[in-house]
Design a protein around this motif. Structure first.
Motif, PDB file in Angstrom:
ATOM      1  N   GLY A  58       0.847  -1.033  -0.058  1.00 34.08           N
ATOM      2  CA  GLY A  58       0.086   0.114   0.101  1.00 34.08           C
ATOM      3  C   GLY A  58       0.913   1.120  -0.071  1.00 34.08           C
ATOM      4  N   ARG A  59       2.103   0.981  -0.177  1.00 32.46           N
ATOM      5  CA  ARG A  59       3.076   2.195  -0.336  1.00 32.46           C
ATOM      6  C   ARG A  59       3.261   2.842  -1.558  1.00 32.46           C
ATOM      7  NH1 ARG A  59       7.991   1.010   0.580  1.00 32.46           N
ATOM      8  NH2 ARG A  59       7.770  -1.219   0.334  1.00 32.46           N
ATOM      9  N   THR A  60       2.778   2.246  -2.686  1.00 35.78           N
ATOM     10  CA  THR A  60       2.864   2.726  -4.014  1.00 35.78           C
ATOM     11  C   THR A  60       1.445   2.458  -4.915  1.00 35.78           C
ATOM     12  OG1 THR A  60       5.459   2.298  -3.865  1.00 35.78           O
ATOM     13  CG2 THR A  60       4.399   2.366  -6.076  1.00 35.78           C
ATOM     14  N   ARG A  61       1.293   3.232  -5.884  1.00 36.30           N
ATOM     15  CA  ARG A  61       0.262   3.065  -6.824  1.00 36.30           C
ATOM     16  C   ARG A  61       0.936   3.154  -8.168  1.00 36.30           C
ATOM     17  NH1 ARG A  61      -4.446   5.243  -4.031  1.00 36.30           N
ATOM     18  NH2 ARG A  61      -5.623   4.369  -5.998  1.00 36.30           N
ATOM     19  N   LEU A  62       0.331   2.298  -8.995  1.00 35.16           N
ATOM     20  CA  LEU A  62       0.704   2.191 -10.575  1.00 35.16           C
ATOM     21  C   LEU A  62      -0.227   2.985 -11.550  1.00 35.16           C
ATOM     22  CD1 LEU A  62       2.547   1.009 -12.612  1.00 35.16           C
ATOM     23  CD2 LEU A  62       1.250  -1.080 -12.512  1.00 35.16           C
TER      24      LEU A  62
END
Length: 174
Positions: A58-62
């Protein structure tokens, strides 16, 4: 070519392979995305797995761009800042557009999709990214509304006699 942008697509083997192939193609065309040519999809896979792990946590989105057949043509990873005093901005990493699309506006559409998505995240007011000096890519980001806010001379070493600036770019989402 029409490119459709999606935030947080399902991570399938096809998506993973598509991002690895894109990353290798961009690197081999001289793109400044962490590797020097020649590089294979297998060589970039460990770096992709780092991004995918951050996504799972949940620390990065694409943000991914694909053509009508589902082929991966563009990516950007939006990473939340873990420092409690800096949670109002996101890092943007591994911004890539397939070399065949250079100069056709796909990069600007990708950056617009990234900014539009970031505006929907609670409390996020800005984006930050870095780019390699000597490529002219900072002018692309400026055309997308970013401003250069910092530069570290010679921070990136490409070869024993080739050092490039690390340029920090900033976009207020307001």
């Amino acid at each position: 070519m029409d490119v459709r942008f999606d935030l947080d697509p399902s991570v399938t083997p096809g998506l993973r392979d598509g991002i690895c192939a894109l990353w290798a193609d961009v690197s081999n065309a001289g793109g400044a995305v962490g590797f020097l040519p020649p590089v294979s999809p297998a060589q970039v896979r460990p770096d992709l797995l780092t991004h995918l792990t951050a996504m799972a946590e949940g620390r990065t989105r694409l943000m991914v761009g694909r053509d009508a057949d589902g082929r991966v043509l563009a990516t950007a990873f939006l990473t939340f800042n873990g420092h409690r005093l800096m949670t109002h901005w996101l890092w943007v990493y591994t911004v890539m557009v397939h070399p065949s699309l250079q100069g056709q506006g796909a990069g600007r559409r990708l950056m617009a999709a990234v900014a539009d998505a970031a505006r929907t995240f609670d409390g996020v007011t800005a984006l930050r990214l870095t780019c390699r000096g000597g490529t002219g890519v900072h002018r692309f980001y400026e055309a997308c509304g970013y401003q250069e806010v910092g530069r570290v001379p010679g921070a990136i070493k490409l070869a024993d006699d080739d050092f490039r600036d690390d340029i920090t770019m900033w976009l207020e989402l307001g």
